[in-house]
Design a protein around this motif. Sequence first.
Motif, PDB file in Angstrom:
ATOM      1  N   ALA A  75       2.112   9.200  -6.190  1.00 26.68           N
ATOM      2  CA  ALA A  75       2.587  10.550  -5.905  1.00 26.68           C
ATOM      3  C   ALA A  75       3.733  10.939  -6.837  1.00 26.68           C
ATOM      4  O   ALA A  75       3.778  12.064  -7.359  1.00 26.68           O
ATOM      5  N   THR A  76       4.660  10.014  -7.056  1.00 26.24           N
ATOM      6  CA  THR A  76       5.780  10.289  -7.961  1.00 26.24           C
ATOM      7  C   THR A  76       5.294  10.549  -9.374  1.00 26.24           C
ATOM      8  O   THR A  76       5.731  11.484 -10.048  1.00 26.24           O
ATOM      9  N   SER A  84       0.829  -1.203   0.000  1.00 31.11           N
ATOM     10  CA  SER A  84       0.000   0.000   0.000  1.00 31.11           C
ATOM     11  C   SER A  84       0.867   1.258   0.000  1.00 31.11           C
ATOM     12  O   SER A  84       0.564   2.236  -0.704  1.00 31.11           O
ATOM     13  N   LEU A  85       1.938   1.231   0.773  1.00 31.25           N
ATOM     14  CA  LEU A  85       2.851   2.377   0.787  1.00 31.25           C
ATOM     15  C   LEU A  85       3.504   2.575  -0.573  1.00 31.25           C
ATOM     16  O   LEU A  85       3.653   3.707  -1.053  1.00 31.25           O
ATOM     17  N   LEU A  86       3.890   1.479  -1.218  1.00 30.00           N
ATOM     18  CA  LEU A  86       4.503   1.576  -2.540  1.00 30.00           C
ATOM     19  C   LEU A  86       3.518   2.109  -3.567  1.00 30.00           C
ATOM     20  O   LEU A  86       3.877   2.921  -4.434  1.00 30.00           O
ATOM     21  N   LEU A  87       2.274   1.671  -3.489  1.00 33.21           N
ATOM     22  CA  LEU A  87       1.260   2.172  -4.406  1.00 33.21           C
ATOM     23  C   LEU A  87       1.078   3.674  -4.243  1.00 33.21           C
ATOM     24  O   LEU A  87       1.050   4.422  -5.229  1.00 33.21           O
ATOM     25  N   LEU A  96      11.002   9.891 -14.342  1.00 34.45           N
ATOM     26  CA  LEU A  96      10.296   9.826 -13.066  1.00 34.45           C
ATOM     27  C   LEU A  96       8.858   9.331 -13.230  1.00 34.45           C
ATOM     28  O   LEU A  96       8.348   8.623 -12.355  1.00 34.45           O
ATOM     29  N   THR A  97       8.197   9.696 -14.319  1.00 36.60           N
ATOM     30  CA  THR A  97       6.841   9.170 -14.522  1.00 36.60           C
ATOM     31  C   THR A  97       6.888   7.666 -14.791  1.00 36.60           C
ATOM     32  O   THR A  97       6.000   6.929 -14.369  1.00 36.60           O
ATOM     33  N   PHE A 108       6.040   2.220 -12.545  1.00 36.14           N
ATOM     34  CA  PHE A 108       6.600   0.928 -12.147  1.00 36.14           C
ATOM     35  C   PHE A 108       6.346   0.639 -10.675  1.00 36.14           C
ATOM     36  O   PHE A 108       5.867  -0.445 -10.308  1.00 36.14           O
ATOM     37  N   VAL A 109       6.664   1.604  -9.814  1.00 32.46           N
ATOM     38  CA  VAL A 109       6.493   1.408  -8.374  1.00 32.46           C
ATOM     39  C   VAL A 109       5.018   1.224  -8.031  1.00 32.46           C
ATOM     40  O   VAL A 109       4.660   0.379  -7.199  1.00 32.46           O
ATOM     41  N   SER A 110       4.152   2.012  -8.670  1.00 32.95           N
ATOM     42  CA  SER A 110       2.717   1.898  -8.414  1.00 32.95           C
ATOM     43  C   SER A 110       2.209   0.503  -8.747  1.00 32.95           C
ATOM     44  O   SER A 110       1.453  -0.101  -7.972  1.00 32.95           O
TER      45      SER A 110
END
Length: 211
Positions: free
Chosen positions: A105-106, A97-100, A115-116, A121-123
């Motif tokens: 946000a990023t 959940s934190l990674l999402l 960065l997008t 990727f992280v999301s």
Amino acid sequence: PDQEHRLRRFFTALTSQSVSLTRDRTTWVSYAQGVCMGWFICGFGAVLPFVQAEQHLSATALALHGLALGLGATLSGLTGGQIVARIGRGKYLRIASLLLGLGIATFLVAHVLALTLLGAFVSMFGGGAIAQSTATYLQSHHGKSGAAALTEMHGIIAGVGVFVFARRVASRAGIAEIDAVVAAASDQQTEAECNADKPICHVNLVLNANA
């Protein structure tokens, strides 16, 4: 006749079973995680034209965001089992959940392609972990009523998605954006005719150029 009789017995037994679903904090947290994941998936594609217009990306560069999503989901699937075995499913879902949230946000605040892509990727890494683990987690937590919890969670996710979409279309901002796109398409405006304070016009130009 025999097959029909067996089907009747099956559905009779299925409908006669009474399952009591007791919702607790864990249940609602899992529902919220699923809703966040669903919101991200439903909204991601809608914002890509704006990202393309803001960063002046080609269609190929824009498509890399889809690749980033795929890589995030793939890596999440390949590593999820090992991570759960080490830290437990509950902690894994909290980290997911934190990674999402961090990835979203990023993606939203970034103004450069690297960065997008990282945000996408992280999301999806975190979102993929949520999609893979909430079902098992709810099933384990609720036991025999786990199927009822999963059905309810999916219904809530679908309902939230329909509500958000309906609110967006019905809002004045949504109608104004739709009217602007239609007007820009009909007038075939050139880039010189677009004002800097009308980003929707530039989005339309990008879409026309790639059509």
